[in-house]
Design an enzyme around this catalytic site. Sequence first.
Site, PDB file in Angstrom:
ATOM      1  N   LYS A  71       2.395  -3.279   7.356  1.00  0.00           N
ATOM      2  CA  LYS A  71       2.618  -3.468   5.918  1.00  0.00           C
ATOM      3  C   LYS A  71       4.059  -3.084   5.559  1.00  0.00           C
ATOM      4  O   LYS A  71       4.708  -3.776   4.769  1.00  0.00           O
ATOM      5  CB  LYS A  71       1.631  -2.635   5.092  1.00  0.00           C
TER       6      LYS A  71
ATOM      7  N   TYR B 129      -1.583  -0.515  11.160  1.00  0.00           N
ATOM      8  CA  TYR B 129      -1.783  -1.150   9.841  1.00  0.00           C
ATOM      9  C   TYR B 129      -0.621  -0.846   8.906  1.00  0.00           C
ATOM     10  O   TYR B 129       0.023  -1.760   8.367  1.00  0.00           O
ATOM     11  CB  TYR B 129      -3.109  -0.682   9.216  1.00  0.00           C
TER      12      TYR B 129
ATOM     13  N   THR C  46       0.819  -1.221   0.000  1.00  0.00           N
ATOM     14  CA  THR C  46       0.000   0.000   0.000  1.00  0.00           C
ATOM     15  C   THR C  46       0.852   1.269   0.000  1.00  0.00           C
ATOM     16  O   THR C  46       1.973   1.267   0.537  1.00  0.00           O
ATOM     17  CB  THR C  46      -0.906  -0.004   1.247  1.00  0.00           C
ATOM     18  N   ASP C  47       0.296   2.346  -0.530  1.00  0.00           N
ATOM     19  CA  ASP C  47       0.988   3.646  -0.487  1.00  0.00           C
ATOM     20  C   ASP C  47       1.085   4.188   0.938  1.00  0.00           C
ATOM     21  O   ASP C  47       1.848   5.127   1.191  1.00  0.00           O
ATOM     22  CB  ASP C  47       0.300   4.668  -1.413  1.00  0.00           C
ATOM     23  N   GLU C  48       0.320   3.592   1.873  1.00  0.00           N
ATOM     24  CA  GLU C  48       0.329   4.115   3.243  1.00  0.00           C
ATOM     25  C   GLU C  48       1.685   3.921   3.917  1.00  0.00           C
ATOM     26  O   GLU C  48       1.971   4.564   4.917  1.00  0.00           O
ATOM     27  CB  GLU C  48      -0.789   3.468   4.069  1.00  0.00           C
TER      28      GLU C  48
HETATM   29  P1  NAD Z   1      -9.997  -7.109   2.743  1.00  0.00           P
HETATM   30  O1  NAD Z   1      -9.960  -6.775   4.190  1.00  0.00           O
HETATM   31  O2  NAD Z   1     -11.211  -6.795   1.945  1.00  0.00           O
HETATM   32  O3  NAD Z   1      -9.719  -8.676   2.544  1.00  0.00           O
HETATM   33  C1  NAD Z   1      -8.703  -9.346   3.242  1.00  0.00           C
HETATM   34  C2  NAD Z   1      -8.862 -10.844   2.968  1.00  0.00           C
HETATM   35  O4  NAD Z   1      -7.791 -11.530   3.640  1.00  0.00           O
HETATM   36  C3  NAD Z   1     -10.174 -11.422   3.512  1.00  0.00           C
HETATM   37  O5  NAD Z   1     -10.737 -12.318   2.578  1.00  0.00           O
HETATM   38  C4  NAD Z   1      -9.735 -12.160   4.780  1.00  0.00           C
HETATM   39  O6  NAD Z   1     -10.583 -13.261   5.098  1.00  0.00           O
HETATM   40  C5  NAD Z   1      -8.338 -12.612   4.384  1.00  0.00           C
HETATM   41  N1  NAD Z   1      -7.467 -12.845   5.560  1.00  0.00           N
HETATM   42  C6  NAD Z   1      -7.277 -11.999   6.610  1.00  0.00           C
HETATM   43  N2  NAD Z   1      -6.443 -12.576   7.496  1.00  0.00           N
HETATM   44  C7  NAD Z   1      -6.104 -13.789   6.979  1.00  0.00           C
HETATM   45  C8  NAD Z   1      -5.252 -14.830   7.428  1.00  0.00           C
HETATM   46  N3  NAD Z   1      -4.595 -14.766   8.600  1.00  0.00           N
HETATM   47  N4  NAD Z   1      -5.119 -15.932   6.651  1.00  0.00           N
HETATM   48  C9  NAD Z   1      -5.787 -16.035   5.466  1.00  0.00           C
HETATM   49  N5  NAD Z   1      -6.611 -15.075   5.007  1.00  0.00           N
HETATM   50  C10 NAD Z   1      -6.765 -13.969   5.760  1.00  0.00           C
HETATM   51  O7  NAD Z   1      -8.698  -6.412   2.121  1.00  0.00           O
HETATM   52  P2  NAD Z   1      -8.503  -5.689   0.717  1.00  0.00           P
HETATM   53  O8  NAD Z   1      -8.976  -4.302   0.807  1.00  0.00           O
HETATM   54  O9  NAD Z   1      -9.010  -6.591  -0.343  1.00  0.00           O
HETATM   55  O10 NAD Z   1      -6.906  -5.635   0.650  1.00  0.00           O
HETATM   56  C11 NAD Z   1      -6.156  -6.706   0.087  1.00  0.00           C
HETATM   57  C12 NAD Z   1      -4.681  -6.355   0.132  1.00  0.00           C
HETATM   58  O11 NAD Z   1      -4.450  -5.153  -0.598  1.00  0.00           O
HETATM   59  C13 NAD Z   1      -4.141  -6.118   1.532  1.00  0.00           C
HETATM   60  O12 NAD Z   1      -2.852  -6.698   1.622  1.00  0.00           O
HETATM   61  C14 NAD Z   1      -4.075  -4.612   1.648  1.00  0.00           C
HETATM   62  O13 NAD Z   1      -3.041  -4.216   2.538  1.00  0.00           O
HETATM   63  C15 NAD Z   1      -3.742  -4.229   0.217  1.00  0.00           C
HETATM   64  N6  NAD Z   1      -4.203  -2.882  -0.194  1.00  0.00           N
HETATM   65  C16 NAD Z   1      -5.486  -2.497   0.011  1.00  0.00           C
HETATM   66  C17 NAD Z   1      -5.899  -1.245  -0.424  1.00  0.00           C
HETATM   67  C18 NAD Z   1      -7.338  -0.784  -0.248  1.00  0.00           C
HETATM   68  O14 NAD Z   1      -7.649   0.368  -0.578  1.00  0.00           O
HETATM   69  N7  NAD Z   1      -8.248  -1.618   0.214  1.00  0.00           N
HETATM   70  C19 NAD Z   1      -4.993  -0.371  -1.046  1.00  0.00           C
HETATM   71  C20 NAD Z   1      -3.677  -0.801  -1.237  1.00  0.00           C
HETATM   72  C21 NAD Z   1      -3.299  -2.065  -0.813  1.00  0.00           C
HETATM   73  P1  TYD Z   2     -10.258   4.488   4.699  1.00  0.00           P
HETATM   74  O1  TYD Z   2     -11.245   4.083   3.661  1.00  0.00           O
HETATM   75  O2  TYD Z   2     -10.351   3.861   6.048  1.00  0.00           O
HETATM   76  O3  TYD Z   2      -8.823   4.258   4.050  1.00  0.00           O
HETATM   77  P2  TYD Z   2      -7.349   4.705   4.597  1.00  0.00           P
HETATM   78  O4  TYD Z   2      -7.456   5.149   5.987  1.00  0.00           O
HETATM   79  O5  TYD Z   2      -6.609   3.413   4.471  1.00  0.00           O
HETATM   80  O6  TYD Z   2      -6.894   5.760   3.649  1.00  0.00           O
HETATM   81  O7  TYD Z   2     -10.326   6.051   4.880  1.00  0.00           O
HETATM   82  C1  TYD Z   2     -10.130   6.921   3.764  1.00  0.00           C
HETATM   83  C2  TYD Z   2     -10.169   8.338   4.292  1.00  0.00           C
HETATM   84  O8  TYD Z   2     -11.493   8.620   4.773  1.00  0.00           O
HETATM   85  C3  TYD Z   2      -9.245   8.569   5.474  1.00  0.00           C
HETATM   86  O9  TYD Z   2      -8.701   9.880   5.389  1.00  0.00           O
HETATM   87  C4  TYD Z   2     -10.159   8.463   6.678  1.00  0.00           C
HETATM   88  C5  TYD Z   2     -11.483   8.984   6.153  1.00  0.00           C
HETATM   89  N1  TYD Z   2     -12.688   8.412   6.785  1.00  0.00           N
HETATM   90  C6  TYD Z   2     -13.665   9.262   7.311  1.00  0.00           C
HETATM   91  O10 TYD Z   2     -13.547  10.505   7.282  1.00  0.00           O
HETATM   92  N2  TYD Z   2     -14.768   8.695   7.886  1.00  0.00           N
HETATM   93  C7  TYD Z   2     -14.946   7.346   7.954  1.00  0.00           C
HETATM   94  O11 TYD Z   2     -15.976   6.879   8.523  1.00  0.00           O
HETATM   95  C8  TYD Z   2     -13.943   6.497   7.385  1.00  0.00           C
HETATM   96  C9  TYD Z   2     -14.101   5.006   7.427  1.00  0.00           C
HETATM   97  C10 TYD Z   2     -12.838   7.088   6.802  1.00  0.00           C
END
Ligand code: NAD
Ligand code: TYD
Length: 335
Positions: free
Chosen positions: A153, A149, A124-126
């Site tokens: 990562k 988090y 992630t970019d975070e």
């Molecule tokens: P999500 O929370 O929707 O899904 C996570 C999945 O992992 C779920 O199916 C969960 O059951 C599974 N999981 C969790 N713990 C586990 C374990 N111990 N063993 C096996 N499976 C397990 O997450 P997402 O948003 O789909 O993110 C997927 C990946 O992409 C993550 O690594 C996250 O850090 C990365 N990512 C997410 C975003 C975003 O905006 N959501 C952005 C950049 C990177």
């Molecule tokens: P989020 O979707 O949790 O992603 P991330 O924190 O990983 O970027 O949040 C996106 C942005 O929205 C972040 O600046 C936090 C804000 N946010 C709110 O203002 N209210 C909310 O209820 C949530 C879930 C997020």
Amino acid sequence: MKLLVTGGAGFIGSAFVRLVIAETAWHVVNLDKLTYAGNLENLASIASNDGYRFVHGDICDAALVDSVVADERPDVIVHFAAESHVDRSILSPEPVVQTNFRGTFTLLEAARKHAIGRFVHVSTDEVYGSLARPLEATEEFPLNPSSPYSASKAGSDLLARSYFVTYRLPVVITRASNNYGPCQFPEKLIPLMIANAFEDRSLPVYGDGMQVRDWLYVDDHCHGILAVLEKGRDGEIYNIGGNRSLPNLEVVHQVLALTGKPESLIQYVTDRPGHDRRYALSSEKLMRETSWRPVMDFETGLARTIEWYRANGAWVAHVRSGEYRTYYETNYTNR
Ligand code: NAD
Ligand code: TYD
């Protein structure tokens, strides 16, 4: 080719599995623990495909991971599984550290032992932390995570990279910006705001709502991962951004406009501790080395996402029952 995908029942992992089954002849084994965020309904459209197999299990379970890798002999591991939510990582960091760091270690060990041909670590970019304008993180930027988090990562990124440097395990790392699209668990900003707006509930905006995120449609992210899987160079890191930076408040205004709900639903609430003000990412490297580009414009992607949630009320009702209520009350009541 056979892929072992971890976390394939989650938001991005399930989009990736659906895309691989639809667009390639590859086989997919999906290892997922089915935490609150894992949902097999996300994979109903491909579940009976001959090229797909589901294994229910924890990536921290070394014996299980080893036996899956030994039995399935995947060519590639694409590692999505994670505890993925910043707010939950603040409320309860232990499972975040366990899955994101320890689970990645377990997979890297199995990949090393069984000489896997490619390990794609999805990050992630975070990990770059909050950036002042006009900075955009390139892959060389220092890691400066703020939340449990993003720190977990960043730690797992460094561990994955060490397996390339030390053992020559062919690791590639992707770092994507904020994703949105169908099947995202409604704890993240966009699906939470959509689900609340549908029910005329308040939309909780943290702090002043002027925090900036770069929005990436989930299918653009998945195509970026495919590009890295096929053309990325071993040991390299590739940023995957949406090239669409917006303050949260602007995103919330667009959700209200598209759902036809009033701005009076916006409720400013206490800010998130350690809240990163601005993420910004350069994807120049991936664009230079492959033909990948983000193709979805935000307005179309958001409208499509809202339509998906409107058409899938049963999915929303299901994931918002039970545990979600407890989380919502803990995170938002009296905030
Ligand atoms: P999500 O929370 O929707 O899904 C996570 C999945 O992992 C779920 O199916 C969960 O059951 C599974 N999981 C969790 N713990 C586990 C374990 N111990 N063993 C096996 N499976 C397990 O997450 P997402 O948003 O789909 O993110 C997927 C990946 O992409 C993550 O690594 C996250 O850090 C990365 N990512 C997410 C975003 C975003 O905006 N959501 C952005 C950049 C990177
Ligand atoms: P989020 O979707 O949790 O992603 P991330 O924190 O990983 O970027 O949040 C996106 C942005 O929205 C972040 O600046 C936090 C804000 N946010 C709110 O203002 N209210 C909310 O209820 C949530 C879930 C997020």
